[in-house]
Design a protein around this motif. Structure first.
Motif, PDB file in Angstrom:
ATOM      1  N   CYS A  28       3.239  49.995   7.730  1.00  0.00           N
ATOM      2  CA  CYS A  28       3.097  50.084   9.189  1.00  0.00           C
ATOM      3  C   CYS A  28       1.656  49.869   9.639  1.00  0.00           C
ATOM      4  O   CYS A  28       1.371  50.027  10.834  1.00  0.00           O
ATOM      5  CB  CYS A  28       3.573  51.447   9.676  1.00  0.00           C
ATOM      6  SG  CYS A  28       5.294  51.825   9.344  1.00  0.00           S
ATOM      7  N   LEU A 220      16.406  53.881  20.204  1.00  0.00           N
ATOM      8  CA  LEU A 220      15.139  53.874  20.935  1.00  0.00           C
ATOM      9  C   LEU A 220      15.116  54.984  21.984  1.00  0.00           C
ATOM     10  O   LEU A 220      14.112  55.699  22.136  1.00  0.00           O
ATOM     11  CB  LEU A 220      14.932  52.515  21.613  1.00  0.00           C
ATOM     12  CG  LEU A 220      14.687  51.313  20.703  1.00  0.00           C
ATOM     13  CD1 LEU A 220      14.571  50.040  21.534  1.00  0.00           C
ATOM     14  CD2 LEU A 220      13.438  51.503  19.863  1.00  0.00           C
ATOM     15  N   PRO A 242       2.701  58.512  24.256  1.00  0.00           N
ATOM     16  CA  PRO A 242       3.459  57.281  23.973  1.00  0.00           C
ATOM     17  C   PRO A 242       3.081  56.641  22.637  1.00  0.00           C
ATOM     18  O   PRO A 242       3.925  56.018  21.993  1.00  0.00           O
ATOM     19  CB  PRO A 242       3.097  56.377  25.156  1.00  0.00           C
ATOM     20  CG  PRO A 242       2.809  57.320  26.273  1.00  0.00           C
ATOM     21  CD  PRO A 242       2.138  58.503  25.623  1.00  0.00           C
ATOM     22  N   ARG A 243       1.822  56.800  22.208  1.00  0.00           N
ATOM     23  CA  ARG A 243       1.441  56.280  20.894  1.00  0.00           C
ATOM     24  C   ARG A 243       2.249  56.967  19.797  1.00  0.00           C
ATOM     25  O   ARG A 243       2.622  56.342  18.797  1.00  0.00           O
ATOM     26  CB  ARG A 243      -0.054  56.477  20.644  1.00  0.00           C
ATOM     27  CG  ARG A 243      -0.499  55.964  19.275  1.00  0.00           C
ATOM     28  CD  ARG A 243      -1.936  56.345  18.991  1.00  0.00           C
ATOM     29  NE  ARG A 243      -2.851  55.520  19.757  1.00  0.00           N
ATOM     30  CZ  ARG A 243      -4.127  55.850  20.020  1.00  0.00           C
ATOM     31  NH1 ARG A 243      -4.590  57.011  19.604  1.00  0.00           N
ATOM     32  NH2 ARG A 243      -4.903  55.046  20.698  1.00  0.00           N
ATOM     33  N   ALA A 245       5.313  58.009  20.115  1.00  0.00           N
ATOM     34  CA  ALA A 245       6.666  57.432  20.131  1.00  0.00           C
ATOM     35  C   ALA A 245       6.706  56.120  19.359  1.00  0.00           C
ATOM     36  O   ALA A 245       7.629  55.877  18.573  1.00  0.00           O
ATOM     37  CB  ALA A 245       7.115  57.201  21.578  1.00  0.00           C
ATOM     38  N   THR A 246       5.693  55.265  19.556  1.00  0.00           N
ATOM     39  CA  THR A 246       5.659  54.003  18.812  1.00  0.00           C
ATOM     40  C   THR A 246       5.448  54.259  17.326  1.00  0.00           C
ATOM     41  O   THR A 246       5.977  53.526  16.480  1.00  0.00           O
ATOM     42  CB  THR A 246       4.544  53.089  19.346  1.00  0.00           C
ATOM     43  OG1 THR A 246       3.277  53.740  19.207  1.00  0.00           O
ATOM     44  CG2 THR A 246       4.771  52.755  20.810  1.00  0.00           C
ATOM     45  N   LEU A 249       8.798  55.269  15.838  1.00  0.00           N
ATOM     46  CA  LEU A 249       9.626  54.073  15.673  1.00  0.00           C
ATOM     47  C   LEU A 249       9.216  53.304  14.422  1.00  0.00           C
ATOM     48  O   LEU A 249      10.062  52.893  13.619  1.00  0.00           O
ATOM     49  CB  LEU A 249       9.485  53.171  16.903  1.00  0.00           C
ATOM     50  CG  LEU A 249      10.077  51.758  16.782  1.00  0.00           C
ATOM     51  CD1 LEU A 249      11.575  51.814  16.556  1.00  0.00           C
ATOM     52  CD2 LEU A 249       9.742  50.929  18.024  1.00  0.00           C
ATOM     53  N   ALA A 250       7.911  53.136  14.211  1.00  0.00           N
ATOM     54  CA  ALA A 250       7.424  52.359  13.069  1.00  0.00           C
ATOM     55  C   ALA A 250       7.745  53.035  11.746  1.00  0.00           C
ATOM     56  O   ALA A 250       8.220  52.389  10.801  1.00  0.00           O
ATOM     57  CB  ALA A 250       5.918  52.144  13.207  1.00  0.00           C
ATOM     58  N   ARG A 253      11.505  53.078  10.989  1.00  0.00           N
ATOM     59  CA  ARG A 253      11.934  51.715  10.652  1.00  0.00           C
ATOM     60  C   ARG A 253      11.548  51.390   9.210  1.00  0.00           C
ATOM     61  O   ARG A 253      12.358  50.828   8.455  1.00  0.00           O
ATOM     62  CB  ARG A 253      11.265  50.756  11.621  1.00  0.00           C
ATOM     63  CG  ARG A 253      11.779  49.356  11.597  1.00  0.00           C
ATOM     64  CD  ARG A 253      10.965  48.511  12.554  1.00  0.00           C
ATOM     65  NE  ARG A 253      11.773  47.966  13.620  1.00  0.00           N
ATOM     66  CZ  ARG A 253      11.289  47.232  14.607  1.00  0.00           C
ATOM     67  NH1 ARG A 253      10.014  46.982  14.671  1.00  0.00           N
ATOM     68  NH2 ARG A 253      12.083  46.747  15.534  1.00  0.00           N
TER      69      ARG A 253
END
Length: 309
Positions: A28, A220, A242-243, A245-246, A249-250, A253
């Motif tokens: 990531c 998501l 928000p960082r 949250a990303t 996700l990374a 994944r």
């Protein structure tokens, strides 16, 4: 992944979750904060992983008198040419071990901010790109706070994962002693027979595969609901940005891809929620006094947020 774990297991007993976390960070393009008491093989683990991945590594012992230029590099005057030239610091590597990062003052801690976020170092007004891959694995002691400088929220948020390195189980500790009784030297990785099982090409291919993983809109939305729930938790004075949250996700994944799937599920999100979010929240003082932990808050949020079907 199994081959990598096998190589690391030649010198480090257990700690499979930490190995997985470091690989996820590499996939990531993130960084890792390792927290554990001294003597649980944090440094040895990072050195062994770098050897097994055939990537360059450096180690910097963070101390109160360490200066930013000692990390990033600085301009040095050359008397032969009467000119200044740039001498690269230890940050110009693939895997940098920042040992006891909280023992150095904030100005030296901040020297890593640009490197961790922009993957470059600016010295004398000139930006210099860092090698690829680049990962900072920073360690800190969770029990000894005298003479330390806690990392600010802005820097903690730049770490993709915060991994706890636990003390070994009884059987694992017996295995450690048996190896040392047999002549094992943790400083000599050549004698341990560590061989490269992957390299930068495999990491690049892995990143490309992870980026192509299918993610459904409901998953998501599940990540967003988890993050938003931390912002309204009565135990927290600072929720996930928000960082964060990303980042979740990374990491979820990457975990799904390492598990052999081309799609992501809510279980992947749950599996990576604590290591990805535990350092991005800030407890209220009254919650700390009651013994509440960041992990307990994340567990409560996961229990409260409905899971998509």
């Amino acid at each position: 992944m199994e081959a990598l774990r096998g190589e690391v297991a030649k010198v480090v007993v257990g700690q499979d979750p930490v190995v997985s976390g470091l690989v996820i960070a590499l996939l990531c393009r993130g960084h890792v904060l390792l927290e554990g008491v001294p003597g649980v093989a944090k440094t040895l683990l990072v050195r062994t992983l770098a050897r097994a991945l055939a990537i360059e590594s450096t180690r910097v012992q963070f101390t109160p008198d360490l200066m930013p230029g000692d990390v990033t590099g600085s301009m040095v005057y050359d008397a032969r040419t009467a000119e200044f030239s740039f001498r690269a610091g230890p940050v110009f590597t693939n895997l940098m071990l920042a040992d006891e990062i909280n023992r150095t003052p904030p100005k030296t801690q901040a020297s890593l901010l640009e490197a961790m976020e922009e993957r470059q170092v600016s010295v004398d007004g000139t930006p210099r790109p860092l090698p690829d891959p680049f990962l900072v694995a920073a360690t800190q002691n969770p029990v000894e706070y005298e003479g330390t400088y806690p990392l600010p929220e802005a820097q903690l948020d730049r770490f993709l994962l915060k991994l706890t390195v636990p003390l070994p189980q009884r059987d694992e500790e017996i295995a450690v002693l048996q190896r040392h009784a047999g002549g094992f030297d943790p400083r000599d990785l050549d004698a341990a027979g560590i061989r490269p099982v992957a390299g930068t090409a495999e990491l690049a291919a892995g990143r490309k595969a992870v980026a192509g993983l299918r993610v459904e809109p409901d998953v998501l939305a599940y990540i967003v609901d988890i993050v938003r729930a931390t912002r309204t938790s009565p135990s927290l004075q600072l929720g996930v940005s928000p960082r964060g949250a990303t980042a979740l996700l990374a990491t979820a994944r990457a975990w799904a891809w390492l598990s052999g799937r081309d799609y992501m599920t809510p279980d992947d999100v749950k599996a990576l929620a604590k290591p990805t979010l535990r350092h991005r929240v800030q407890l209220r003082p009254e919650a700390e006094l009651e013994g509440v932990t960041a992990d307990a808050v994340v567990d409560a949020v996961l229990a409260a947020v409905p899971v998509p079907r």
